[in-house]
Design a protein around this motif. Sequence first.
Motif, short mmCIF file in Angstrom:
data_model
loop_
_atom_site.label_atom_id
_atom_site.label_comp_id
_atom_site.label_asym_id
_atom_site.label_seq_id
_atom_site.Cartn_x
_atom_site.Cartn_y
_atom_site.Cartn_z
N GLU A 42 7.93 -8.99 -6.88
CA GLU A 42 6.61 -9.61 -6.96
C GLU A 42 6.22 -10.25 -5.63
O GLU A 42 5.09 -10.11 -5.14
CB GLU A 42 6.58 -10.65 -8.08
N VAL A 43 7.15 -10.93 -4.99
CA VAL A 43 6.88 -11.62 -3.73
C VAL A 43 6.55 -10.62 -2.63
O VAL A 43 5.55 -10.77 -1.91
CB VAL A 43 8.09 -12.50 -3.33
N VAL A 44 7.38 -9.58 -2.47
CA VAL A 44 7.18 -8.66 -1.35
C VAL A 44 5.93 -7.79 -1.54
O VAL A 44 5.21 -7.51 -0.57
CB VAL A 44 8.42 -7.77 -1.09
N ASP A 91 0.36 -6.59 -0.28
CA ASP A 91 -1.00 -6.50 -0.84
C ASP A 91 -1.99 -7.37 -0.05
O ASP A 91 -3.15 -7.00 0.16
CB ASP A 91 -0.97 -6.92 -2.30
N LYS A 92 -1.54 -8.53 0.39
CA LYS A 92 -2.41 -9.42 1.18
C LYS A 92 -2.83 -8.75 2.49
O LYS A 92 -3.97 -8.86 2.93
CB LYS A 92 -1.68 -10.73 1.48
N LYS A 93 -1.89 -8.07 3.11
CA LYS A 93 -2.22 -7.37 4.36
C LYS A 93 -3.20 -6.23 4.13
O LYS A 93 -4.15 -6.04 4.90
CB LYS A 93 -0.93 -6.83 4.99
N SER A 108 4.55 -0.68 -7.69
CA SER A 108 4.97 -0.99 -6.32
C SER A 108 4.42 0.04 -5.35
O SER A 108 3.93 -0.32 -4.26
CB SER A 108 6.49 -1.02 -6.23
N ILE A 109 4.50 1.30 -5.71
CA ILE A 109 4.04 2.37 -4.83
C ILE A 109 2.53 2.29 -4.62
O ILE A 109 2.03 2.57 -3.53
CB ILE A 109 4.46 3.74 -5.40
N TYR A 110 1.80 1.88 -5.65
CA TYR A 110 0.34 1.78 -5.55
C TYR A 110 -0.13 0.34 -5.28
O TYR A 110 -1.31 0.03 -5.41
CB TYR A 110 -0.32 2.34 -6.80
N ASN A 111 0.83 -0.54 -4.94
CA ASN A 111 0.53 -1.90 -4.48
C ASN A 111 -0.30 -2.71 -5.47
O ASN A 111 -1.26 -3.39 -5.09
CB ASN A 111 -0.19 -1.83 -3.12
N SER A 156 0.12 -5.67 -7.14
CA SER A 156 0.86 -6.93 -7.28
C SER A 156 0.40 -7.74 -8.49
O SER A 156 1.19 -8.46 -9.11
CB SER A 156 0.71 -7.77 -6.01
N ASP A 157 -0.89 -7.62 -8.84
CA ASP A 157 -1.40 -8.38 -9.98
C ASP A 157 -0.73 -7.96 -11.29
O ASP A 157 -0.39 -8.79 -12.14
CB ASP A 157 -2.92 -8.23 -10.09
#
Length: 304
Positions: free
Chosen positions: A276-278, A283-285, A247-250, A252-253
């Motif tokens: 996972e959602v947040v 991550d998209k941003k 989470s800290i390193y983003n 998501s995969d």
Amino acid sequence: ILKKFLCSENNKIEKILKDFNCNFTLLDIGAAGGIHKRWSIIENIINVFCVEPQPESFSKIKNIKFNKIDKIFDKEKNLKKKLYLTNKNDTSSLLLPNVDHLQKFKNYSRFELKKTLELNTTTIDHEFEKTELDFVKIDVEGYHLNILEGSKKKLDNILGLEVEVELQDIRLGQPEFYKVLNFLKGYNFEMHDILNIIRWKRDSYQYTGQPHTCDLFFLKTPEFIIDEFQKGTIKEEKIFKYLIILSIYNRSDLISLINNKISNKLTKQTQINDLEVVIKNKDKKINLLRKTSLFFDNFLNNYI
């Protein structure tokens, strides 16, 4: 504006990670200036050990919650080692500057020696024999491999590392960066990101020029973590700590991978789904911003 755009999910992430109800331990070796701000998202559940043998830098670690250690870490304990203090505090090292290389650059004076300190060494394995470490950050001006070799027992349980490595011969006797990758591979770590690249130009310190140092982010492979959990070798708390790092390193995969493989065997399945959602949204941003940045970077490299 960018911070507000990119960090809008942070409150949700912080709440979910706190709900995992586990204490996370971070060891920061070379902690001048304190730990990275990315860790503030778990400030209520994190236990921090800050290692900084240089007196001036040690005095600047102000956070009273941190456990401060002013020792030299190495591959063996009770060795006598010299710490070479330089004009600029954050270029001091246990290795002598490589004058032949450094004199090519305008700002060489920051590496000139002021004095030396003679100190006894310790190791991660010895110092933290009874302490569980979850993540280790090492920024020691070329001495990282020695420290890793003194943590062979603890590396079996450590989940992630961030290690500054040198890409040029800045100091005498420093290891080539690929030796760190090869060493950590033997403990089921793989490199997952290059977080920062410092470049020098001959006449100035700028954002273009010859790469000299970078920070590498390593993770225990998710396949190893999943397999160990399914065999019963590690408990679910270790999975929650792994998810904290992701989470800290983003990443998501990798959160999705964990979620798909084993979340139905964990007590916090709802929280993992929400996480996972947040993280995917965040991550998209980040990906959008980096895609834009990469466009300009490629444009500069290919057309200018």
